[in-house]
Design a protein around this motif. Sequence first.
Motif, short mmCIF file in Angstrom:
data_model
loop_
_atom_site.label_atom_id
_atom_site.label_comp_id
_atom_site.label_asym_id
_atom_site.label_seq_id
_atom_site.Cartn_x
_atom_site.Cartn_y
_atom_site.Cartn_z
N UNK A 5 0.84 -1.21 0.00
CA UNK A 5 0.00 0.00 0.00
C UNK A 5 0.87 1.25 0.00
N UNK A 6 1.95 1.23 0.82
CA UNK A 6 2.86 2.38 0.84
C UNK A 6 3.47 2.62 -0.53
N UNK A 7 3.83 1.51 -1.22
CA UNK A 7 4.47 1.67 -2.53
C UNK A 7 3.48 2.20 -3.56
N UNK A 9 0.97 4.18 -2.89
CA UNK A 9 0.83 5.61 -2.57
C UNK A 9 2.03 6.40 -3.07
N UNK A 10 3.23 5.79 -2.97
CA UNK A 10 4.45 6.44 -3.45
C UNK A 10 4.37 6.69 -4.94
N UNK A 11 3.88 5.67 -5.70
CA UNK A 11 3.72 5.84 -7.15
C UNK A 11 2.71 6.95 -7.43
N UNK A 12 1.63 7.00 -6.64
CA UNK A 12 0.64 8.06 -6.84
C UNK A 12 1.23 9.44 -6.63
N UNK A 52 9.96 7.10 5.01
CA UNK A 52 10.35 6.83 6.40
C UNK A 52 9.52 5.70 6.98
N UNK A 53 8.27 5.53 6.48
CA UNK A 53 7.48 4.38 6.96
C UNK A 53 7.95 3.09 6.31
N UNK A 54 8.37 3.16 5.02
CA UNK A 54 8.86 1.94 4.36
C UNK A 54 10.17 1.49 5.00
#
Lengths: 94, 140
Positions: A5-7, A9-12, A52-54
Motif C-alpha cells: 500500500x505504501x508503494x 501511494x508512493x507511485x501516486x 520513512x514508513x517503508x
Amino acid sequence: MLDIIFKIALVGFSLSSLILLIRVIKGPSVPDRVVALDAMGINLAAITALVSMILNTSAYLDVILLFGILSFIGTIAFSKFLEKGEIIENERRN
Amino acid sequence: MKTNDLILQTATKTVVFIILLFALHIFFAGHYYPGGGFVGGLLTSGAIVLLLLAFDVKTVKKSLPINYRLMIAVGLLFAIGTAVGSFLFNVPLLTHAFGYFTLPLLGKTSLHTAVLFDIGVYLCVVGATMTIIETIGVSE
C-alpha cells in the motif's frame, strides 16, 4: 501487505509530482509556476513520510517539518517579489 | 497602490515562534538525533528572514537589536575557547569531556563540552547568514 500500500501511494505521489512538473515547465504565467512548486514541496514532504514508513525509521520526521517551513518561506518570498518587486524592504511605506 | 499585509503579519507572529522552538529542538537534539548547530542556525536565520519578509528591516532591527558581525566573532570565540580550554587539563587540543550532573528541574543530565563548541557553530551560522542577507537582500 502494508508495504504494498505504501508503494502504491508512493507511485501516486510521484505521478502527481510529474504532472506538477509539467505545470512548472509550461505554466503560462509565473504565479502558476510558484503554486506548482509549492505543491511539489508538499508532495516531497509526503514522499519523505512514506519512505520513512517503508524504511521503518523515525529519523526523517524532522525533514518533513523542515520541508513545510522552507516551502512556506520560499513561496512567501516569491509572492512578495511578484507583488512589490522587492523582497526585503528597508522601510515599509504604506 | 496601498497594500495591507494583515494576514501575512499575523501568521508570521505565530509561525516564527514555532520555527524558533523547532530550531532549538534541532540544536539540542544534535548529539543523539539528526540535527546540530548548523541546521539549527539555518532554521533560526530562516525565522528571522520570515520576519524580514513580513515586516521591514527597520522594525526587525528595533525588535532584535543584534549586531550579526559581532555574533560571528563571539561564535568563533566559543569554538576557540573550548579548544584552548583543553590545555588547562593537560590533554590534546579539542579534547572534550562530559559528566553527569543533577539539575534542579531536569534531574540527572549528562552535560558535554561539545555543546559549547556547537553553540559557536550556531552563532557563526546565524551571524554569517544574516550578514549576507542583510547586505545583499536589502534594496536601497
